[in-house]
Design an enzyme around this catalytic site. Structure first.
Site, PDB file in Angstrom:
ATOM      1  N   GLU A 138      -7.264   8.616   6.337  1.00  0.00           N
ATOM      2  CA  GLU A 138      -7.510   9.294   7.612  1.00  0.00           C
ATOM      3  C   GLU A 138      -7.955  10.750   7.446  1.00  0.00           C
ATOM      4  OE1 GLU A 138      -4.073   8.786  10.121  1.00  0.00           O
ATOM      5  OE2 GLU A 138      -4.221   6.614  10.117  1.00  0.00           O
TER       6      GLU A 138
ATOM      7  N   ASN B 171      -7.461   1.775   9.831  1.00  0.00           N
ATOM      8  CA  ASN B 171      -6.155   1.982  10.471  1.00  0.00           C
ATOM      9  C   ASN B 171      -6.383   1.918  11.961  1.00  0.00           C
ATOM     10  OD1 ASN B 171      -5.163   2.439   7.946  1.00  0.00           O
ATOM     11  ND2 ASN B 171      -4.575   4.575   8.294  1.00  0.00           N
TER      12      ASN B 171
ATOM     13  N   ARG C 224       0.863  -1.183   0.000  1.00  0.00           N
ATOM     14  CA  ARG C 224       0.000   0.000   0.000  1.00  0.00           C
ATOM     15  C   ARG C 224       0.899   1.233   0.000  1.00  0.00           C
ATOM     16  NH1 ARG C 224      -2.483   3.127   4.651  1.00  0.00           N
ATOM     17  NH2 ARG C 224      -4.017   4.432   3.605  1.00  0.00           N
TER      18      ARG C 224
ATOM     19  N   GLU D   7      -3.535  -0.112   8.010  1.00  0.00           N
ATOM     20  CA  GLU D   7      -2.357   0.229   8.826  1.00  0.00           C
ATOM     21  C   GLU D   7      -2.539  -0.340  10.220  1.00  0.00           C
ATOM     22  OE1 GLU D   7      -1.345   4.401   9.230  1.00  0.00           O
ATOM     23  OE2 GLU D   7      -1.692   4.756   7.089  1.00  0.00           O
TER      24      GLU D   7
ATOM     25  N   TYR E 226      -4.433   1.807  15.856  1.00  0.00           N
ATOM     26  CA  TYR E 226      -3.221   1.930  16.670  1.00  0.00           C
ATOM     27  C   TYR E 226      -3.476   1.781  18.163  1.00  0.00           C
ATOM     28  CZ  TYR E 226      -0.778   3.300  12.473  1.00  0.00           C
ATOM     29  OH  TYR E 226      -0.225   3.278  11.218  1.00  0.00           O
TER      30      TYR E 226
ATOM     31  N   HIS F 175      -2.764  11.010   0.835  1.00  0.00           N
ATOM     32  CA  HIS F 175      -2.234  10.792   2.185  1.00  0.00           C
ATOM     33  C   HIS F 175      -1.582  12.109   2.612  1.00  0.00           C
ATOM     34  CE1 HIS F 175      -0.856   7.422   5.083  1.00  0.00           C
ATOM     35  NE2 HIS F 175      -0.482   8.553   5.640  1.00  0.00           N
TER      36      HIS F 175
HETATM   37  O1  IFM Z   1       2.582   7.564  10.093  1.00  0.00           O
HETATM   38  C1  IFM Z   1       1.208   7.627  10.254  1.00  0.00           C
HETATM   39  C2  IFM Z   1       0.494   7.452   8.942  1.00  0.00           C
HETATM   40  O2  IFM Z   1       0.902   8.382   8.012  1.00  0.00           O
HETATM   41  C3  IFM Z   1      -0.995   7.597   9.137  1.00  0.00           C
HETATM   42  N1  IFM Z   1      -1.469   6.733  10.184  1.00  0.00           N
HETATM   43  C4  IFM Z   1      -0.760   6.735  11.434  1.00  0.00           C
HETATM   44  C5  IFM Z   1       0.727   6.546  11.201  1.00  0.00           C
HETATM   45  C6  IFM Z   1       1.484   6.562  12.554  1.00  0.00           C
HETATM   46  O3  IFM Z   1       1.289   7.775  13.205  1.00  0.00           O
END
Ligand code: IFM
Length: 450
Positions: free
Chosen positions: A167, A291, A79, A356, A293, A122
């Site tokens: 995002e 995505n 990606r 992600e 985290y 992005h």
């Molecule tokens: O690095 C970023 C990415 O560009 C977008 N999502 C979160 C990642 C980590 O912060």
């Protein structure tokens, strides 16, 4: 469905992700024009150490090295994002050299049997459009659609998997509200306008692109610190509203959530919505990119509660004593299961790709090795959550580690490393980390180790 505990469905895609400004470098080469991130990162005080993406991981010049790395890591899919300022120049003309670069990338991937997943935006908006108001200006959505058409005409014969935006929460609320991302504006009204115009841009591009089309959202489970406290409960509702539902609902249901519309009313949010917009924005998608985290654990007892609150730091997290990554983000693998299950239960169902997931840690190089056990464990736990979600019936088709390479982590510059391959920013040598070598074995086996 899964046939045994650690095995993923046949055809599950194992990938890694990057983004143009974070890895390419070559910022002033081959006709690339300025983006908002060039201007922002060169502005004193905006990024850690004043770092910029001018050179980044030098991917633009090391394309063949990186393609070989992907093969070494057994990736099925890659990606990447296309840099808008490489494709359309400051006079609005198509820059052939920019297209050439992505043709070489896509052809190189296909030659190696790696499926390209192309993201159109992005975060690197051409600065000339920011000078005319950026995403707060509705016209930017039409410019994006025109750019999407150009990329689609150039690569649509070879690229099947398309993501419109990455995002939009960050591009709008962090860029125009909190001001911690480019263009660094702290204008809540502009942030509200940017939300709608980004989503409109998504809808317009969606109507142009043929293939498998999706959008990537950064989603979080949100919990109140005290589930019996009215202020904490309301904070959780508002944060969930802004981070998740403000984007999920229009894209998947064709409507904005009523409570968020009410929260944003003082900022004139609804004034930007024109007849037909939500039909475009809510047009059916082929996949949703997630995505993931961390999660939020929020209190309503601190922070701004004026109508302008979205322009401030609007998520007030209270730590739960969980391990944290170098970003200070709590590790919450179960939260990925929660997010995936929520999508399954509350929204129209469609195939999901985890576009992600990953973590920054303070890596050390010892005798040329990077034994990043913490990152390996992070991947293992989160992949366990994906596997559990699939077992529970959620249609997850693939997973992209963030990131293929250590890179320019936006306002954090090069201080935070997310790569499964280490980059030496003096020599640009790439070295797969322990986590990368582990990921390669998982990808090959299509299964987590017992
Ligand atoms: O690095 C970023 C990415 O560009 C977008 N999502 C979160 C990642 C980590 O912060």
């Amino acid at each position: 469905m899964l046939d045994s505990a650690g095995v993923f469905p046949e055809g599950f895609l194992w990938g890694a992700a990057t983004a143009a400004y974070q890895v390419e470098g070559a910022a002033a080469e081959d006709g690339r024009c300025e983006s908002i991130w060039d201007v922002f990162s060169r502005t004193p005080g905006r990024t850690v150490n004043g770092d910029t993406g001018d050179v980044a991981a030098n991917h633009y010049h090391l394309l063949d090295v990186d393609l070989a790395l992907m093969t070494e890591l057994n990736l099925d899919a890659y990606r990447f994002s296309v840099s808008w300022p490489r494709i359309i120049d400051d006079d609005g003309a198509i820059n052939r050299k920019g297209i050439d670069f992505y043709e070489r990338l896509v052809d190189g991937l296909l030659d190696r049997g790696i499926t390209p997943f192309l993201t159109l935006y992005h975060w690197d908006l051409p600065q000339r459009l920011e000078d005319r108001g950026g995403w707060a200006n509705r016209d930017t959505a039409q410019h994006f659609a025109d750019y999407a058409q150009v990329v689609h005409e150039a690569l649509g014969d070879r690229v099947h998997n398309w993501t419109t935006l990455n995002e939009p929460y960050c591009a709008s609320l962090l860029g125009y509200g909190a001001g911690v991302h480019a263009p660094g504006r702290r204008e809540p009204k502009a942030a509200a306008a940017a939300v709608h115009h980004l989503l409109l841009a998504h809808g317009m591009a969606r109507s142009i692109i043929r293939g498998d089309v999706g959008i990537t959202l950064n989603l979080y489970p949100v919990q109140p610190v005290n589930p019996y406290d009215a202020q904490d409960i309301d904070a959780a509702r508002r944060v969930d509203g802004l981070q998740n539902r403000l984007f999920l609902d229009p894209v998947l249901r064709g409507e904005y959530p009523a409570d968020v519309l009410e929260d944003l009313a003082p900022l004139g949010f609804a004034d930007h919505i024109r007849p037909g917009d939500l039909n475009l924005i809510g047009a059916p998608l082929d996949t949703l990119g997630v995505n993931y985290y961390t999660g939020h654990h929020v209190t309503g007892h601190v922070g701004d509660r004026t109508p302008e609150w979205i322009g401030s730091e609007h998520v007030h997290n209270v730590g739960r004593g969980l391990p944290t990554t170098a970003m200070g983000w709590e590790e919450l693998p179960d939260g990925l299961f929660t997010v995936l299950n929520r999508l399954h239960d509350e929204y129209p169902r469609l195939p999901i790709h985890i576009t992600e997931n990953g973590a920054a840690y303070d890596d050390t190089v010892v005798d040329g090795r990077i034994d990043d056990h913490a990152r390996r464990r992070y991947f293992e736990q989160h992949l366990g959550a994906v596997r559990d979600a699939i077992a529970a019936g959620v249609d997850v088709r693939g997973y992209f580690a963030w990131s293929l390479l250590d890179n320019f982590e936006w306002a954090e510059g090069y201080a935070k490393r997310f790569g499964i391959a280490h980059v030496d920013f003096d020599t640009f040598a790439r070295t797969p980390k322990l986590s990368g070598r582990w990921y390669a074995t998982v990808a090959r086996a299509n299964a987590l180790p017992e």
